[in-house]
Design a protein around this motif. Structure first.
Motif, short mmCIF file in Angstrom:
data_model
loop_
_atom_site.label_atom_id
_atom_site.label_comp_id
_atom_site.label_asym_id
_atom_site.label_seq_id
_atom_site.Cartn_x
_atom_site.Cartn_y
_atom_site.Cartn_z
N UNK A 93 10.72 5.45 6.09
CA UNK A 93 9.85 4.49 5.41
C UNK A 93 8.63 5.22 4.84
N UNK A 94 8.37 5.07 3.54
CA UNK A 94 7.22 5.76 2.96
C UNK A 94 5.91 5.26 3.53
N UNK A 95 4.95 6.13 3.57
CA UNK A 95 3.61 5.78 4.05
C UNK A 95 2.58 6.41 3.11
N UNK A 96 1.42 5.79 3.06
CA UNK A 96 0.35 6.23 2.16
C UNK A 96 -0.84 6.69 2.98
N UNK A 97 -1.45 7.78 2.58
CA UNK A 97 -2.61 8.34 3.27
C UNK A 97 -3.88 7.98 2.48
N UNK A 132 -7.93 13.14 -0.48
CA UNK A 132 -8.78 13.32 -1.66
C UNK A 132 -10.06 12.50 -1.57
N UNK A 133 -10.73 12.64 -0.44
CA UNK A 133 -12.02 11.99 -0.26
C UNK A 133 -11.97 10.48 -0.28
N UNK A 134 -10.85 9.91 0.12
CA UNK A 134 -10.71 8.47 0.17
C UNK A 134 -10.02 7.88 -1.04
N UNK A 135 -9.74 8.69 -2.05
CA UNK A 135 -9.01 8.16 -3.21
C UNK A 135 -7.53 7.96 -2.87
N UNK A 136 -7.03 8.71 -1.89
CA UNK A 136 -5.69 8.47 -1.38
C UNK A 136 -4.59 9.24 -2.09
N UNK A 137 -3.46 9.36 -1.38
CA UNK A 137 -2.27 10.01 -1.92
C UNK A 137 -1.10 9.63 -1.03
N UNK A 138 0.09 9.75 -1.54
CA UNK A 138 1.27 9.48 -0.73
C UNK A 138 1.34 10.50 0.41
N UNK A 179 0.82 -1.21 0.00
CA UNK A 179 0.00 0.00 0.00
C UNK A 179 0.86 1.26 0.00
N UNK A 180 2.03 1.17 0.60
CA UNK A 180 2.91 2.34 0.69
C UNK A 180 3.49 2.73 -0.66
N UNK A 181 3.31 1.86 -1.66
CA UNK A 181 3.86 2.13 -2.99
C UNK A 181 2.79 2.48 -4.02
N UNK A 182 1.59 2.79 -3.55
CA UNK A 182 0.56 3.22 -4.50
C UNK A 182 1.01 4.49 -5.23
N UNK A 183 0.49 4.65 -6.45
CA UNK A 183 0.73 5.88 -7.20
C UNK A 183 0.21 7.08 -6.41
N UNK A 184 0.81 8.22 -6.64
CA UNK A 184 0.30 9.46 -6.05
C UNK A 184 -1.10 9.72 -6.61
N UNK A 185 -1.78 10.68 -6.03
CA UNK A 185 -3.12 11.02 -6.53
C UNK A 185 -3.07 11.41 -8.01
N UNK A 186 -2.04 12.14 -8.38
CA UNK A 186 -1.90 12.54 -9.78
C UNK A 186 -1.69 11.32 -10.66
N UNK A 187 -0.85 10.38 -10.20
CA UNK A 187 -0.61 9.17 -10.97
C UNK A 187 -1.86 8.32 -11.11
#
Length: 414
Positions: free
Chosen positions: A258-262, A266-272, A203-211
């Motif tokens: 260590x990277x983490x993901x939020x 963005x309303x639950x769509x997520x971002x780094x 999960x910590x490696x998901x694309x950014x919101x833009x990606x």
């Protein structure tokens, strides 16, 4: 080290805390300490093995406070043989290479680890419920002992003067089955015995919101790529950079974040998450615990995936790059198996219902069904191969497979 004679002798209460076990006759045993923690709590109730107020009830890759539990009522004292017999009845004991004699020789470790986990999860050590006993002594502690064995084998490959890279253990398990809590418990036990560990999730490696927006626009009409989750929605270059850095954390004083993901952004769509919030770790690391629902999945022939869901073709193509980004970094594997992928829906639904009943925002039943439906095609396509052949590129000698039931408890070491 204390040794238990399981045939003729009772181990006297010399452990520096206390623990309780219930046998079939509802008797209890415990070990008392002269110095108890000043923090008290009571065990929870309900069908869950762990009370909802536990710090691990909502894991966020961090350790919460730990507590001991002071007995409010006396308990009958019986032999530690009850604990020994319960441990030996567990489904993983033989799988991880333990005999009754080995369990007896290490009974003090089992007691110590159980005591620490009770503190971590704020469980009442004097009155552990059956689900709590199963989770600690049939699941978490046996898996921890297996991980310890893997570490010893890994370190034996290096000479004394060599820097030893951390062992990377991959945890492949469906969503909702409790892998994050398992990793949380293992990480805590490693810290307790003085081993430096790090936890990371796919999960910590998901694309950014833009990606994610770009991925969605490039695959309009494909529900499997509308939101994060499936292969193609991860920043693989970023994961390679991170995992490479982790495997080099072998020297004293080395540090990294260590990277983490939020997931709430963005309303639950997520971002780094903002890098300023990432936790920092310091070397030398002994072990890296890497978990994810699709770790070890490997691409299949196109016909095999399109027969499950035509939308999987793009996902399957993306999956070709995941071995080099993830799986090749993993030295040892733990695969948690389920019989029916529909359990994922039931587990998610239970979690959302509990959130709503607690007055917190939670998805409706229809929203849960829609959410899980975006993962089920991948489960149906890739789990049979994962279960029959093992993870992508794994060594069978360093693979622990565990089958769990609908209550998330181990029933087989396979």
């Amino acid at each position: 080290m204390a040794t238990l004679n399981v045939f003729s002798q009772t181990l006297h209460p010399t452990i520096s805390s206390f623990c309780c076990f219930s046998n079939s006759n509802n008797s209890k045993f415990h070990f008392f300490s002269n110095s108890l923690s000043s923090h008290f709590s009571k065990s929870g109730s309900g069908s869950s093995w762990m009370q909802s107020s536990s710090p691990a009830a909502s894991i966020e890759h961090k350790k919460g406070p730990v507590y001991s539990v002071f007995p409010s009522t006396p308990a009958q004292v019986s032999s530690v043989q009850d604990l020994f017999e319960f441990i030996c009845s567990g489904p993983l004991v033989e799988k991880i290479g333990l005999t009754q004699e080995k369990v007896a020789e290490s009974i003090d470790k089992w007691l110590s680890y159980g005591r620490q986990l009770c503190r971590l999860f704020q469980l009442n050590e004097l009155f552990l419920t059956e689900p709590q006993k199963v989770r600690l002594y049939h699941y978490y502690i046996p898996v921890f002992l297996w991980c310890e064995s893997e570490i010893v084998q890994h370190q034996s490959k290096f000479k004394d003067e060599e820097d030893i890279p951390p062992l990377v253990i991959g945890f492949s398990a469906p969503q909702g089955c409790g892998k994050t809590t398992l990793v949380f418990a293992l990480d805590y036990l490693f810290q307790m015995i003085g081993r430096k560990s790090a936890t990371i999730s796919i999960d910590d490696f998901y694309l950014t919101a833009e990606g994610q927006n770009k991925l969605r626009e490039a695959n309009q009409g494909n529900a499997l790529l509308e939101f994060r989750g499936n292969a193609g929605s991860h920043d693989l270059a970023f994961s390679v950079e991170t995992l490479t850095a982790l495997t080099k954390m072998s020297k004293e004083g080395t540090k990294m974040k260590l990277p983490r993901y939020d997931k709430s952004a963005f309303g639950g769509r997520g971002d780094r998450a903002d890098p300023s919030t990432w936790p920092e770790i310091e070397g030398p690391l002994t072990v890296v615990l890497f978990e994810g629902w699709m770790l070890g999945f490997k691409p299949l022939p196109v016909d095999a995936v399109t027969s499950v869901d035509p939308q999987l073709e793009t996902v399957n193509k993306s999956l070709e790059a995941y071995y080099d980004a993830w799986d090749k970094y993993i030295d040892s594997w733990i695969v948690i198996k389920i019989k029916d992928p529909n359990c994922v829906f039931q587990w998610r639904l239970q979690a959302e219902i509990a959130m709503r009943e607690a007055g917190n925002p939670g998805m409706s039943d229809d929203e849960v069904r829609d959410f899980v439906s975006r993962y089920l095609p991948a489960y149906n396509a890739y789990l049979p191969t994962l279960y029959s052949q093992g993870p992508n590129g794994s060594d069978p000698q360093h693979l622990l497979s565990i089958e769990i039931d609908e209550k998330r408890n181990p029933i087989l070491g396979v």
